[in-house]
Design a protein around this motif. Sequence first.
Motif, short mmCIF file in Angstrom:
data_model
loop_
_atom_site.label_atom_id
_atom_site.label_comp_id
_atom_site.label_asym_id
_atom_site.label_seq_id
_atom_site.Cartn_x
_atom_site.Cartn_y
_atom_site.Cartn_z
N UNK A 192 4.59 7.16 1.99
CA UNK A 192 3.99 6.43 3.16
C UNK A 192 3.48 5.00 2.62
N UNK A 193 3.97 3.80 3.55
CA UNK A 193 3.37 2.50 3.07
C UNK A 193 3.34 1.81 4.44
N UNK A 194 2.65 0.76 4.36
CA UNK A 194 2.18 -0.23 5.25
C UNK A 194 3.20 -1.41 5.52
N UNK A 212 11.99 -0.48 -0.70
CA UNK A 212 12.52 -2.02 -0.37
C UNK A 212 13.82 -1.99 0.28
N UNK A 213 14.48 -1.05 0.38
CA UNK A 213 15.84 -0.80 1.23
C UNK A 213 15.23 -0.71 2.59
N UNK A 214 14.37 0.32 3.02
CA UNK A 214 13.65 0.44 4.22
C UNK A 214 13.23 -0.79 4.66
N UNK A 215 12.35 -1.63 3.81
CA UNK A 215 11.92 -2.74 4.40
C UNK A 215 12.83 -3.77 5.03
N UNK A 216 13.93 -3.98 4.12
CA UNK A 216 15.02 -4.68 4.45
C UNK A 216 15.62 -4.28 5.80
N UNK A 233 0.93 -1.35 -0.08
CA UNK A 233 0.00 -0.10 0.04
C UNK A 233 0.76 1.32 0.03
N UNK A 234 1.84 1.32 -1.10
CA UNK A 234 2.71 2.54 -0.95
C UNK A 234 1.84 3.77 -1.64
N UNK A 235 1.90 4.74 -0.78
CA UNK A 235 1.34 6.09 -1.17
C UNK A 235 2.32 7.22 -1.45
N UNK A 236 2.17 7.90 -2.44
CA UNK A 236 3.34 8.82 -2.95
C UNK A 236 2.79 10.13 -2.26
N UNK A 237 3.93 10.86 -1.72
CA UNK A 237 3.53 12.19 -1.18
C UNK A 237 4.41 12.87 -2.02
N UNK A 238 3.84 13.66 -3.15
CA UNK A 238 4.96 14.29 -4.19
C UNK A 238 5.66 15.21 -3.57
N UNK A 244 4.49 -6.60 10.27
CA UNK A 244 5.50 -7.61 10.77
C UNK A 244 4.66 -8.70 11.35
N UNK A 245 4.57 -9.63 10.59
CA UNK A 245 3.81 -10.92 10.87
C UNK A 245 2.52 -10.92 11.39
N UNK A 246 1.78 -9.90 10.92
CA UNK A 246 0.29 -9.61 11.49
C UNK A 246 -0.04 -8.34 11.98
N UNK A 247 0.99 -7.70 12.51
CA UNK A 247 0.86 -6.41 13.17
C UNK A 247 1.40 -5.36 12.11
N UNK A 248 0.66 -4.38 11.63
CA UNK A 248 0.88 -3.42 10.58
C UNK A 248 0.94 -2.10 11.12
N UNK A 249 2.07 -1.56 10.57
CA UNK A 249 2.58 -0.26 11.22
C UNK A 249 2.47 0.68 9.69
N UNK A 250 2.30 2.05 9.74
CA UNK A 250 2.50 3.01 8.71
C UNK A 250 3.88 3.63 9.03
N UNK A 251 4.44 3.73 7.79
CA UNK A 251 5.98 4.32 7.85
C UNK A 251 6.00 5.37 6.89
N UNK A 252 6.44 6.67 7.38
CA UNK A 252 6.72 7.67 6.40
C UNK A 252 8.06 7.71 6.18
N UNK A 253 8.87 7.54 4.95
CA UNK A 253 9.99 7.49 4.28
C UNK A 253 10.19 8.95 3.58
N UNK A 254 10.83 9.77 4.23
CA UNK A 254 11.23 11.20 3.71
C UNK A 254 12.23 11.31 2.66
N UNK A 255 12.13 10.48 1.69
CA UNK A 255 13.22 10.51 0.76
C UNK A 255 13.06 10.13 -0.70
N UNK A 256 13.83 10.35 -1.71
CA UNK A 256 13.31 10.05 -2.85
C UNK A 256 13.63 8.67 -3.25
N UNK A 257 12.64 8.27 -4.17
CA UNK A 257 13.07 6.65 -4.72
C UNK A 257 12.21 5.71 -4.03
#
Length: 465
Positions: free
Chosen positions: A273-275, A296-300, A263-268, A278-291
């Motif tokens: 932002x994406x969901x 994928x890097x953040x998920x790893x 559920x990746x959402x673009x903030x132009x 973690x094995x059934x527990x879902x959290x929202x992440x705000x990644x303030x960077x290009x690309x």
Amino acid sequence: MQLSADEILKATGGEWLVAPSADFCVTAISTDSRTVGRGDLFVALKGENFDAHAFLSSVVEKGASGVVVERAEAAEPLQGRVPVLLVKNTLRALGAMATAWRTQCSAHRIAVVGSAGKTTTKEMLAHLLRRFAGSDDAVLSTAGNFNNLIGLPLTLFRLTPEHKFAVLEMGMNEPGELAKLTPMGDPELLVLLGVGSAHVGQFGSREALLEAKAEAVRFAKDSMQILYDTGNENTREIILKYGDDHPTLTFAVESPAEIRASNIRVEHGKGYRFDLDFGGKVFVVHLPMFGRHNVTNATAAAAAAFMQGVPPEMICSAFQDFRPAAMRSEVREQNGVTLVVDCYNASPEGMIGALDSLKDWRVPGETGKLHLVLGQMLELGAESRELHAQVGKHAAKLRPDAVYLFGEEMRVVAEEWKGEKGGVRFCESREEIAEKLCESVKPGDVVFFKGSRGNKLETVVEALK
């Protein structure tokens, strides 16, 4: 932490030509005659275009406590002023001493391996672990891209008893390199990112490239955990072939995995932002960077941090203040112009992913022009022309207002652009690119820089100041 004369001798299998005193010990190692410090043990490395044996007198004058050489005659001018250790190969000796040093430290070691995204993932993971540990000093991470047979030993020599975690980037550009780096770093966790086309030209085939990447698994202890990307076919193939003896955990973006981003959402102009599940527990992440590829890097990084005991809530909140390293998905605002600087390295997959992300970054309705500065991708071998052509076709879909191409391999991209909208110019020099940009770029415009490190496109960025 220190190494005694006996420990150095045991690690290297060398011979003391000039024996040290009984209380001799080493607390720091240097391989650079320009920066050697007082008390450092200097290791005289020898390469195709340099030989540090020529600088032995200089490093002793600067206060080196001893030297490690592979040519006995090179140390004769020192006239016994400092201990001299003779070894068969100084590069191997450097790695052996680093291994001995590493065994004195109890830090949890995590290695990051893959074709693209290693440095950003490493920086993200170190950021998360520092937040968890409550101290920047508790986490050691590879500086820059010190990820080879010189860089990894120098990184390991920075380990201290205060370090709780060590995040080690391991790279390669020839077969056998990861076979040496893996036992040296002895990671407890391997983060295996996607394996793509980077360096394929140096291996001759995809199969040979995969075998070289697989060395990070084959030459590790069976107890090493592996975190790998199920969304990458090549990574799955490596694990299927060599991963049976290792405990594993999976991550992915929009693909089935134990830790999954969706559920990746673009903030132009601001990031994503994406969901994160973690094995059934879902959290929202705000990644303030290009690309978008950085999701994928953040998920790893998030999955690796989770495996080290970092709570999901802390992981997700910590991403909000993460900032990338220079020239890696870096966004600068300069005189009203947005510069997207992503020119530290480039693979075909990375180039296409970054170009796709430009559509996410630009705010709909903005009237500023889009300028692309694309440098050639190196080390692609016989497939280079075809891969550059693919990138050219992909870039043309963006309908940029101006394109500046640099490097001989980019001539094929200019050919692919025929008939497409946008002013395309093949430039013979970086100075030409800078001159044309200075003439044409206006406030509100976006300038995107991407290419292999050898293009040195950062000099163009600096010229725009």
